[in-house]
Design a protein around this motif. Structure first.
Motif, PDB file in Angstrom:
ATOM      1  N   VAL A   8       1.175  -1.082   0.112  1.00 60.70           N
ATOM      2  CA  VAL A   8      -0.041  -0.510  -0.155  1.00 60.70           C
ATOM      3  C   VAL A   8       0.798   1.713   0.096  1.00 60.70           C
ATOM      4  CG1 VAL A   8      -1.617   1.858   1.363  1.00 60.70           C
ATOM      5  CG2 VAL A   8      -2.226  -1.345   1.317  1.00 60.70           C
ATOM      6  N   PHE A   9       0.157   2.161  -1.213  1.00 57.71           N
ATOM      7  CA  PHE A   9       0.917   3.154  -0.901  1.00 57.71           C
ATOM      8  C   PHE A   9      -0.274   4.937   0.066  1.00 57.71           C
ATOM      9  CE2 PHE A   9       2.112   7.514  -2.787  1.00 57.71           C
ATOM     10  CZ  PHE A   9       2.919   7.999  -2.160  1.00 57.71           C
ATOM     11  N   SER A  10       1.130   5.008   0.939  1.00 56.71           N
ATOM     12  CA  SER A  10      -0.136   6.393   0.443  1.00 56.71           C
ATOM     13  C   SER A  10       0.549   7.749   1.265  1.00 56.71           C
ATOM     14  CB  SER A  10      -0.158   6.318   3.508  1.00 56.71           C
ATOM     15  OG  SER A  10      -0.445   7.090   3.736  1.00 56.71           O
ATOM     16  N   ARG A  11      -0.417   8.213   0.414  1.00 51.96           N
ATOM     17  CA  ARG A  11       0.495   9.947   0.370  1.00 51.96           C
ATOM     18  C   ARG A  11       0.760  10.781   0.776  1.00 51.96           C
ATOM     19  NH1 ARG A  11      -2.161  14.821  -1.358  1.00 51.96           N
ATOM     20  NH2 ARG A  11      -4.094  14.092  -1.150  1.00 51.96           N
ATOM     21  N   LEU A  12      -0.347  10.505   2.384  1.00 48.11           N
ATOM     22  CA  LEU A  12      -0.500  11.931   3.238  1.00 48.11           C
ATOM     23  C   LEU A  12       0.847  10.712   4.199  1.00 48.11           C
ATOM     24  CD1 LEU A  12      -4.438  12.382   3.729  1.00 48.11           C
ATOM     25  CD2 LEU A  12      -2.689  13.685   2.690  1.00 48.11           C
ATOM     26  N   GLN A  13       0.784   9.583   4.340  1.00 47.18           N
ATOM     27  CA  GLN A  13       1.710   9.314   5.520  1.00 47.18           C
ATOM     28  C   GLN A  13       3.360   9.509   4.769  1.00 47.18           C
ATOM     29  OE1 GLN A  13       1.417   9.230   8.481  1.00 47.18           O
ATOM     30  NE2 GLN A  13      -1.100   8.983   8.065  1.00 47.18           N
ATOM     31  N   ARG A  14       3.689   9.459   3.131  1.00 44.29           N
ATOM     32  CA  ARG A  14       4.488   9.172   2.510  1.00 44.29           C
ATOM     33  C   ARG A  14       4.883   7.896   2.868  1.00 44.29           C
ATOM     34  NH1 ARG A  14       4.487  12.703  -2.493  1.00 44.29           N
ATOM     35  NH2 ARG A  14       7.550  12.163  -1.720  1.00 44.29           N
ATOM     36  N   GLU A  15       4.592   7.097   3.397  1.00 42.04           N
ATOM     37  CA  GLU A  15       5.308   5.603   3.127  1.00 42.04           C
ATOM     38  C   GLU A  15       4.764   4.533   1.987  1.00 42.04           C
ATOM     39  OE1 GLU A  15       5.510   5.920   8.139  1.00 42.04           O
ATOM     40  OE2 GLU A  15       3.796   5.706   7.345  1.00 42.04           O
ATOM     41  N   VAL A  16       5.395   3.781   2.233  1.00 45.92           N
ATOM     42  CA  VAL A  16       4.690   2.021   1.336  1.00 45.92           C
ATOM     43  C   VAL A  16       4.802   1.344   2.483  1.00 45.92           C
ATOM     44  CG1 VAL A  16       5.802   1.097  -0.208  1.00 45.92           C
ATOM     45  CG2 VAL A  16       6.122   2.755  -0.489  1.00 45.92           C
ATOM     46  N   TRP A  17       3.248   0.187   2.309  1.00 49.63           N
ATOM     47  CA  TRP A  17       3.545  -0.485   3.768  1.00 49.63           C
ATOM     48  C   TRP A  17       4.187  -1.995   2.656  1.00 49.63           C
ATOM     49  CZ3 TRP A  17      -2.063   2.485   5.004  1.00 49.63           C
ATOM     50  CH2 TRP A  17      -1.334   3.700   5.861  1.00 49.63           C
ATOM     51  N   LEU A  18       4.181  -3.026   3.488  1.00 46.07           N
ATOM     52  CA  LEU A  18       4.324  -3.949   2.551  1.00 46.07           C
ATOM     53  C   LEU A  18       4.464  -4.661   3.779  1.00 46.07           C
ATOM     54  CD1 LEU A  18       7.448  -2.474   1.391  1.00 46.07           C
ATOM     55  CD2 LEU A  18       6.898  -4.377   0.022  1.00 46.07           C
ATOM     56  N   ILE A  19       2.215  -5.800   3.530  1.00 48.83           N
ATOM     57  CA  ILE A  19       2.329  -6.350   4.466  1.00 48.83           C
ATOM     58  C   ILE A  19       1.897  -8.273   3.313  1.00 48.83           C
ATOM     59  CG2 ILE A  19       0.364  -7.339   6.068  1.00 48.83           C
ATOM     60  CD1 ILE A  19      -0.495  -3.676   5.226  1.00 48.83           C
ATOM     61  N   GLY A  20       3.304  -8.978   4.165  1.00 48.89           N
ATOM     62  CA  GLY A  20       3.066 -10.225   3.730  1.00 48.89           C
ATOM     63  C   GLY A  20       4.211 -10.288   2.503  1.00 48.89           C
ATOM     64  N   ASP A  21       3.880 -10.658   1.401  1.00 48.28           N
ATOM     65  CA  ASP A  21       4.886 -11.646   0.243  1.00 48.28           C
ATOM     66  C   ASP A  21       4.848 -10.310  -0.751  1.00 48.28           C
ATOM     67  OD1 ASP A  21       3.092 -13.102  -0.075  1.00 48.28           O
ATOM     68  OD2 ASP A  21       3.646 -14.398  -0.559  1.00 48.28           O
ATOM     69  N   CYS A  22       4.770  -8.642  -0.653  1.00 52.15           N
ATOM     70  CA  CYS A  22       4.876  -8.416  -1.528  1.00 52.15           C
ATOM     71  C   CYS A  22       6.188  -7.828  -1.896  1.00 52.15           C
ATOM     72  CB  CYS A  22       3.984  -8.150  -1.501  1.00 52.15           C
ATOM     73  SG  CYS A  22       3.451  -7.341  -0.136  1.00 52.15           S
ATOM     74  N   GLN A  23       6.038  -6.580  -2.964  1.00 53.47           N
ATOM     75  CA  GLN A  23       7.244  -6.163  -3.724  1.00 53.47           C
ATOM     76  C   GLN A  23       7.223  -4.680  -3.937  1.00 53.47           C
ATOM     77  OE1 GLN A  23       9.293  -8.462  -6.100  1.00 53.47           O
ATOM     78  NE2 GLN A  23       8.176  -9.011  -7.439  1.00 53.47           N
ATOM     79  N   CYS A  24       7.876  -4.091  -4.223  1.00 50.77           N
ATOM     80  CA  CYS A  24       8.055  -2.394  -4.362  1.00 50.77           C
ATOM     81  C   CYS A  24       9.179  -2.046  -5.160  1.00 50.77           C
ATOM     82  CB  CYS A  24       7.415  -1.917  -3.402  1.00 50.77           C
ATOM     83  SG  CYS A  24       8.324  -1.295  -2.264  1.00 50.77           S
ATOM     84  N   LEU A  25       9.595  -1.281  -6.204  1.00 50.92           N
ATOM     85  CA  LEU A  25      10.680  -0.790  -6.207  1.00 50.92           C
ATOM     86  C   LEU A  25      10.701   0.794  -6.123  1.00 50.92           C
ATOM     87  CD1 LEU A  25      11.429  -2.051 -10.363  1.00 50.92           C
ATOM     88  CD2 LEU A  25      12.563  -2.549  -7.656  1.00 50.92           C
ATOM     89  N   ILE A  26      11.507   1.951  -5.381  1.00 52.72           N
ATOM     90  CA  ILE A  26      10.695   3.738  -5.013  1.00 52.72           C
ATOM     91  C   ILE A  26      13.127   3.558  -5.649  1.00 52.72           C
ATOM     92  CG2 ILE A  26      11.342   4.709  -3.447  1.00 52.72           C
ATOM     93  CD1 ILE A  26       9.284   2.447  -1.324  1.00 52.72           C
ATOM     94  N   GLY A  27      11.934   4.478  -6.498  1.00 52.00           N
ATOM     95  CA  GLY A  27      14.001   5.041  -7.709  1.00 52.00           C
ATOM     96  C   GLY A  27      14.117   4.205  -7.496  1.00 52.00           C
ATOM     97  N   GLY A  28      13.829   2.970  -8.423  1.00 53.26           N
ATOM     98  CA  GLY A  28      14.720   2.078  -8.525  1.00 53.26           C
ATOM     99  C   GLY A  28      15.386   0.237  -8.165  1.00 53.26           C
ATOM    100  N   GLN A  29      15.269   0.912  -6.631  1.00 55.25           N
ATOM    101  CA  GLN A  29      15.567   0.134  -5.152  1.00 55.25           C
ATOM    102  C   GLN A  29      14.315  -0.984  -5.168  1.00 55.25           C
ATOM    103  OE1 GLN A  29      17.412   1.934  -1.904  1.00 55.25           O
ATOM    104  NE2 GLN A  29      17.222   0.336  -0.524  1.00 55.25           N
ATOM    105  N   LEU A  30      15.335  -1.991  -4.352  1.00 49.87           N
ATOM    106  CA  LEU A  30      13.923  -3.139  -4.613  1.00 49.87           C
ATOM    107  C   LEU A  30      13.925  -3.202  -3.049  1.00 49.87           C
ATOM    108  CD1 LEU A  30      11.462  -5.551  -5.194  1.00 49.87           C
ATOM    109  CD2 LEU A  30      14.502  -6.761  -4.945  1.00 49.87           C
ATOM    110  N   TYR A  31      12.498  -3.447  -2.189  1.00 51.49           N
ATOM    111  CA  TYR A  31      11.423  -3.902  -1.294  1.00 51.49           C
ATOM    112  C   TYR A  31      11.045  -5.263  -1.044  1.00 51.49           C
ATOM    113  CZ  TYR A  31      14.145   1.002  -0.241  1.00 51.49           C
ATOM    114  OH  TYR A  31      15.023   2.431  -0.125  1.00 51.49           O
ATOM    115  N   ASP A  32      11.633  -6.067  -0.323  1.00 47.24           N
ATOM    116  CA  ASP A  32       9.965  -6.937   0.085  1.00 47.24           C
ATOM    117  C   ASP A  32      10.374  -7.703   1.038  1.00 47.24           C
ATOM    118  OD1 ASP A  32      12.974  -8.457   0.682  1.00 47.24           O
ATOM    119  OD2 ASP A  32      12.546  -9.738  -1.379  1.00 47.24           O
ATOM    120  N   ASN A  33       9.234  -8.176   1.147  1.00 49.84           N
ATOM    121  CA  ASN A  33       8.670  -8.806   2.589  1.00 49.84           C
ATOM    122  C   ASN A  33       8.652 -10.504   2.231  1.00 49.84           C
ATOM    123  OD1 ASN A  33       8.563  -8.700   5.204  1.00 49.84           O
ATOM    124  ND2 ASN A  33       6.105  -8.060   5.062  1.00 49.84           N
ATOM    125  N   PRO A  34       9.341 -10.559   2.476  1.00 52.09           N
ATOM    126  CA  PRO A  34       9.544 -12.095   2.075  1.00 52.09           C
ATOM    127  C   PRO A  34       9.025 -13.626   2.707  1.00 52.09           C
ATOM    128  CG  PRO A  34      11.812 -12.401   1.358  1.00 52.09           C
ATOM    129  CD  PRO A  34      10.957 -10.840   1.877  1.00 52.09           C
TER     130      PRO A  34
END
Length: 207
Positions: free
Chosen positions: A44-70
């Motif tokens: 989930v991306f929260s625009r007001l909180q300026r945060e990305v939340w990873l709940i469970g095994d999902c992933q994201c790229l932010i500025g080309g950097q990988l974040y995951d939560n396997p």
């Protein structure tokens, strides 16, 4: 939900939403058998909180950097299945083509898979109607410079800056390692008739 919601409020709210779908009489069974719960992951991306939340095994790229939560046991299960496929092929019990039609290696990991599910929302976070341990929810905080963000499910074994690139690697795997036991180890493969080995969700945007 409110656009100002926090990560903890989101986790509590989505837990309550799922729990409301269970009958009260089901709760004791579900408490002791997590494999029977409605279970999902979310990024989930929260625009007001300026945060990305990873709940469970999902992933994201932010500025080309990988974040995951396997899931902590996923790699172990994939190795077990891979070893069993290698054994079946080496002993002449099955061919790759036969295993793509009927993956007899996967049932060998199911008991261990169910065992690991008993640690969900203990050792790792999922959305399943039971309390989510915030310590296992990964939160990435952004500053106020412009960012390009990709949010995706774990069905993309190589998350790339574009959907085309991410899909191209799946196409490559489907040709080079359709059982997902050599180049990329997974708990299941590209079974006959399937275009992917897992669910795929992908969204890219700028903030």
């Amino acid at each position: 939900m409110s656009s100002a919601i926090t990560c903890q409020q989101f986790c509590r709210g989505v837990t309550a939403y799922i729990r409301a779908h269970y009958r009260h009489s089901q709760l004791p069974q579900l408490a002791s058998h997590p494999e029977d719960r409605l279970t999902a992951s979310a990024v989930v991306f929260s625009r007001l909180q300026r945060e990305v939340w990873l709940i469970g095994d999902c992933q994201c790229l932010i500025g080309g950097q990988l974040y995951d939560n396997p899931k902590p046991y996923e790699e172990e299960l994939a190795r077990m299945r891979s070893a069993e496929i290698h054994r079946l092929i080496a002993e002449g019990i099955a061919t790759e083509e036969q295993l793509l039609a009927d993956d007899t290696a996967r049932p060998t990991i199911i008991p261990r898979m169910i065992e690991t599910m008993h640690r969900q929302n203990v050792d790792y976070a999922v959305i399943d109607g039971f309390p989510i341990p915030f310590a296992h929810v990964r939160t990435v905080t952004l500053d106020f410079q412009p960012w390009e963000i990709v949010l995706a499910s774990d069905g993309y074994p190589r998350l790339c800056p574009t959907l085309a690139e991410s899909e191209a690697y799946i196409d490559h795997l489907r040709l080079s390692d359709p059982l997902c036991y050599q180049e990329f180890l997974a708990t299941k493969g590209f079974y006959t008739g399937n275009s992917s080995f897992d669910d795929r969700s992908y969204i890219r945007f700028q903030v």
